[in-house]
Design a protein around this motif. Structure first.
Motif, mmCIF file in Angstrom:
data_model
loop_
_atom_site.group_PDB
_atom_site.id
_atom_site.type_symbol
_atom_site.label_atom_id
_atom_site.label_comp_id
_atom_site.label_asym_id
_atom_site.label_seq_id
_atom_site.Cartn_x
_atom_site.Cartn_y
_atom_site.Cartn_z
ATOM 1 N N THR A 1 39.180 0.014 5.664
ATOM 2 C CA THR A 1 39.658 -1.557 5.512
ATOM 3 C C THR A 1 38.880 -2.218 4.841
ATOM 4 N N ARG B 1 52.432 3.304 -3.187
ATOM 5 C CA ARG B 1 50.933 2.123 -2.612
ATOM 6 C C ARG B 1 50.749 2.803 -4.061
ATOM 7 N N THR C 1 50.787 -4.156 -10.443
ATOM 8 C CA THR C 1 49.504 -5.536 -9.931
ATOM 9 C C THR C 1 49.052 -6.024 -10.143
ATOM 10 N N GLU D 1 44.104 -9.470 -2.532
ATOM 11 C CA GLU D 1 45.157 -10.040 -3.058
ATOM 12 C C GLU D 1 46.313 -8.916 -2.127
ATOM 13 N N LEU D 2 45.567 -7.125 -3.292
ATOM 14 C CA LEU D 2 46.623 -6.653 -2.584
ATOM 15 C C LEU D 2 46.738 -7.070 -0.945
ATOM 16 N N PRO D 3 47.693 -6.121 -0.473
ATOM 17 C CA PRO D 3 48.392 -4.982 0.650
ATOM 18 C C PRO D 3 46.687 -4.749 0.921
ATOM 19 N N ALA D 4 46.927 -4.539 2.663
ATOM 20 C CA ALA D 4 45.756 -3.597 3.133
ATOM 21 C C ALA D 4 46.130 -2.763 2.513
ATOM 22 N N GLU D 5 47.284 -1.708 3.092
ATOM 23 C CA GLU D 5 47.709 -0.493 2.261
ATOM 24 C C GLU D 5 47.528 -0.060 1.230
ATOM 25 N N GLN D 6 47.917 -1.225 -0.299
ATOM 26 C CA GLN D 6 47.433 -1.077 -1.371
ATOM 27 C C GLN D 6 46.337 -0.859 -1.886
ATOM 28 N N ARG D 7 45.153 -2.107 -1.098
ATOM 29 C CA ARG D 7 44.592 -1.526 -1.669
ATOM 30 C C ARG D 7 43.729 -0.590 -1.381
#
Length: 181
Positions: A79, A165, A172, A129-135
């Protein structure tokens, strides 16, 4: 040092968070090649990837006490590398070596270049802007070309969780990019 090589990531991360440089060194040697390959796929430059990973590991060393899930240190490193690579992409100025320059008639118009550039900027903003897990899942799939099973192994989650995810991240990205138009 040889004893640390066989120690699990979580324990090494906890020791490194407590200031153990040797433990951090083992983590770097263990995950460094993957991180460089990951950054190279994003940046398309080995030299930039090496610099990016080095910057990311400096940040990681400083922020190790903030790591909440030591067993997932590789995903956490990934990440940070993804963020550093995105920052590096943002700061790049388009340049073409003279020997690689195409004839003017085939170059995109200034309007097309501006549109492409702004689309990439919009995509980067959405990804940020995505949550870290999704990104991380999105980057591993869409940029690095990992399979769902490979992402699941990498992130220490199930393939079903990866699908979830990715579905949320893609929805999004799609929605936000539609707003951009």
């Amino acid at each position: 040092m040889d004893r640390l090589v066989s120690v699990e990531d979580g324990i090494l991360a906890q020791r490194a968070a407590d200031g153990d440089e040797r433990a951090f060194g083992v983590l770097v040697r263990r995950h460094g090649p993957f991180l460089v390959a990951f950054a190279t796929r994003i940046l398309r430059s080995r030299a930039d990837a090496d610099d990016c990973v080095q910057e990311a590991l400096i940040v990681a060393w400083r922020r190790l006490p903030e790591l909440r899930e030591p067993d997932r240190v590789r995903a956490w490193f990934s990440t940070i590398v993804a963020r550093k690579a995105t920052d590096r992409l943002r700061s790049r100025r388009p340049s073409t070596p003279i020997e690689d320059a195409e004839p003017l008639s085939t170059l995109p118009s200034p309007d097309e270049s501006a549109l492409t550039s702004s689309q990439l900027d919009a995509l980067r903003a959405v990804l940020d802007e995505l949550p870290a897990e999704q990104r991380t899942a999105w980057l591993l799939r869409e940029v690095s070309g990992y399979s769902y099973d490979e992402i699941a192994r990498e992130l220490g989650i199930s393939a079903t969780a990866v699908r979830g995810r990715l579905a949320r991240a893609r929805a999004t990205v799609f929605e936000r990019m539609q707003e951009w138009r």
